[in-house]
Design a protein around this motif. Structure first.
Motif, mmCIF file in Angstrom:
data_model
loop_
_atom_site.group_PDB
_atom_site.id
_atom_site.type_symbol
_atom_site.label_atom_id
_atom_site.label_comp_id
_atom_site.label_asym_id
_atom_site.label_seq_id
_atom_site.Cartn_x
_atom_site.Cartn_y
_atom_site.Cartn_z
ATOM 1 N N ASN A 115 -3.035 4.766 1.661
ATOM 2 C CA ASN A 115 -3.828 3.540 1.714
ATOM 3 C C ASN A 115 -4.437 3.155 0.374
ATOM 4 O O ASN A 115 -5.505 2.540 0.308
ATOM 5 N N ASP A 116 -3.764 3.522 -0.705
ATOM 6 C CA ASP A 116 -4.138 3.026 -2.032
ATOM 7 C C ASP A 116 -3.329 1.759 -2.319
ATOM 8 O O ASP A 116 -2.248 1.567 -1.753
ATOM 9 N N ASP A 134 -17.900 2.895 -6.872
ATOM 10 C CA ASP A 134 -18.456 4.251 -6.933
ATOM 11 C C ASP A 134 -18.253 4.903 -8.291
ATOM 12 O O ASP A 134 -19.003 5.820 -8.667
ATOM 13 N N LEU A 154 -5.012 -0.022 9.338
ATOM 14 C CA LEU A 154 -6.221 -0.643 8.833
ATOM 15 C C LEU A 154 -6.036 -2.148 8.718
ATOM 16 O O LEU A 154 -4.948 -2.630 8.436
ATOM 17 N N LYS A 210 -15.241 -0.517 -2.724
ATOM 18 C CA LYS A 210 -16.252 0.549 -2.736
ATOM 19 C C LYS A 210 -15.820 1.711 -3.617
ATOM 20 O O LYS A 210 -16.632 2.249 -4.402
ATOM 21 N N GLN A 211 -14.551 2.118 -3.515
ATOM 22 C CA GLN A 211 -14.067 3.228 -4.349
ATOM 23 C C GLN A 211 -14.186 2.894 -5.829
ATOM 24 O O GLN A 211 -14.546 3.744 -6.645
ATOM 25 N N SER A 216 -10.854 -4.360 6.028
ATOM 26 C CA SER A 216 -11.376 -3.001 5.860
ATOM 27 C C SER A 216 -10.725 -2.298 4.676
ATOM 28 O O SER A 216 -11.376 -1.519 3.960
ATOM 29 N N LEU A 217 -9.442 -2.590 4.440
ATOM 30 C CA LEU A 217 -8.750 -1.976 3.314
ATOM 31 C C LEU A 217 -9.317 -2.474 1.989
ATOM 32 O O LEU A 217 -9.619 -1.675 1.088
ATOM 33 N N THR A 269 0.822 -1.209 0.000
ATOM 34 C CA THR A 269 0.000 0.000 0.000
ATOM 35 C C THR A 269 0.853 1.254 0.000
ATOM 36 O O THR A 269 2.023 1.235 0.374
ATOM 37 N N ASP A 310 -12.262 -3.779 1.463
ATOM 38 C CA ASP A 310 -13.633 -3.266 1.346
ATOM 39 C C ASP A 310 -13.626 -1.827 0.839
ATOM 40 O O ASP A 310 -14.461 -1.438 0.008
ATOM 41 N N SER A 311 -12.689 -1.030 1.340
ATOM 42 C CA SER A 311 -12.588 0.364 0.912
ATOM 43 C C SER A 311 -12.246 0.461 -0.563
ATOM 44 O O SER A 311 -12.830 1.264 -1.305
ATOM 45 N N TRP A 312 -11.311 -0.374 -1.028
ATOM 46 C CA TRP A 312 -10.929 -0.343 -2.440
ATOM 47 C C TRP A 312 -12.087 -0.779 -3.335
ATOM 48 O O TRP A 312 -12.331 -0.170 -4.380
#
Length: 365
Positions: A156-157, A289, A274, A285-286, A278-279, A152, A281-283
């Motif tokens: 956090n990308d 979107d 993180l 979702k991004q 959770s990481l 990462t 899941d965040s990716w």
């Protein structure tokens, strides 16, 4: 991709063991032909106690074997070595971590082994004083390298990259050890980077990705949308903004390596803690979107591979083309220049071994 940086023992001891959410285990290994002489196993995990001894100039029992250095102010802190960061294109990180292609890890691992061997074969050296004259002695195959894979960015990308610490310890023929002479590693950093990029790009092509060449010897995996790459490039955007502000505030016209380092360090946030879940899941979702599911991403990349233009150019033709280009600019050029430019032109098709073998065949033929 950030070039090599000289790393102190104190900083090295802290930095390389920061927690990585996706590379929680088995993310480090010893490499280099000099490992066995000091009691390390090439390919084995880097245990922290062993690492701390090596970066402080000690053997594995803690006995000092590399002489301290001194300045006008007295003893200086021992230099751990040269940290060379090999960072993959954003599309590679996306396919590995967002699309979940676990094969990419093996491709990267092989490319790191290739570039470490290149450094070990060519740029490991130490200085020796004979009759009051300082000489540089090359020590082929005597490098000691600690490699750490991270997944990462500080934002956090997804950002697959490997820290290759070329340790400040080289064995002489008589069995004693000297500090690493690192000038040539810095001098030939572009060639070294080109060797890594060509190796991983060829490996990615072999597992079914179409490689899209970019300027300056860079590349991306074809089919990964630009919009998605930009979404996961927040760290790059912040660094570029800091560089722009530095240029404006200091009336400087263009970015140089020193400014790049300043901008990188000034914009570096602390790593967050993180969890892997959770990481990811965040990716997801991004990406969702902006309209990209995992299935859609895999479809686009597969389609790009099926529609790619077949490139049947031979390695000999690439070298011939590069020679013509170089001679049109300068009457003479180095083998390093030939290799570097040939690797850029051969992206996704040939690696350093292919290029060097062809050059040697033409020299001896």
């Amino acid at each position: 991709m950030m070039g090599p940086v000289s790393q102190s023992a104190t900083a090295a001891s802290k930095y390389y063991y920061e927690k990585d959410p996706l590379c929680e285990k088995n993310n480090s290994r010893w490499l280099g032909g000099g490992c066995e002489a000091i009691g390390l196993e090439a390919g084995a995990a880097v245990w922290k106690d062993d690492f701390n001894n090596i970066i402080r100039g000690n053997d594995l029992d803690g006995e000092q074997i590399v002489q301290d250095t001194y300045s006008a102010e007295g003893r200086t802190e021992h230099r751990a070595g040269v940290d060379f960061v090999f960072s993959d294109p954003k599309s590679v990180s996306i396919m590995e971590h967002l699309a979940g292609d676990e094969r990419i890890k093996n491709v990267r691992s092989a490319a790191i082994a290739d570039v470490v061997k290149h450094i070990d074969d060519n740029y490991i050296a130490y200085r020796e004083t004979v009759n009051y004259e300082v000489n540089v002695v090359h020590a082929r195959g005597k490098g000691i390298v600690a490699a750490y894979e991270h997944s990462t960015s500080r934002e956090n990308d997804p950002n697959s990259h490997t820290h290759v610490l070329i340790c400040n310890m080289v064995q002489r023929d008589d069995g004693s050890f000297r500090a690493l002479y690192n000038d040539e590693i810095f001098k030939y950093q572009k060639e070294i980077t080109a060797v890594y990029n060509a190796s991983i790009a060829k490996g990615l092509a072999e597992i079914g990705y179409a490689i899209e060449s970019k300027p300056n010897g860079l590349y991306e995996i074809a089919g990964v949308p630009r919009e998605l790459i930009d979404t996961f490039s927040k760290r790059t955007a912040n660094i570029k903004q800091a560089q722009s502000e530095f240029l404006d505030n200091n009336n400087i016209l263009e970015v140089n390596p020193k400014i790049q380092v300043i901008a990188t360090l000034e914009t570096r946030p602390e790593k967050s803690d993180l969890s892997k879940e959770s990481l990811l899941d965040s990716w997801i979702k991004q990406a969702a979107d902006i309209g990209y599911s995992k299935d859609k991403l895999e479809y686009l990349v597969k389609e790009a591979f099926q529609n790619k233009t077949v490139n049947n150019i031979s390695v000999g033709s690439i070298i011939h083309h590069v020679v013509n280009d170089l001679t049109s600019i300068e009457s003479t050029f180095t083998t390093t220049d030939l290799i570097k430019h040939s690797l850029a032109l051969a992206m996704g098709k040939y690696n350093k071994t292919d290029i060097v073998n062809e050059i040697d065949k033409n020299v001896t033929g």
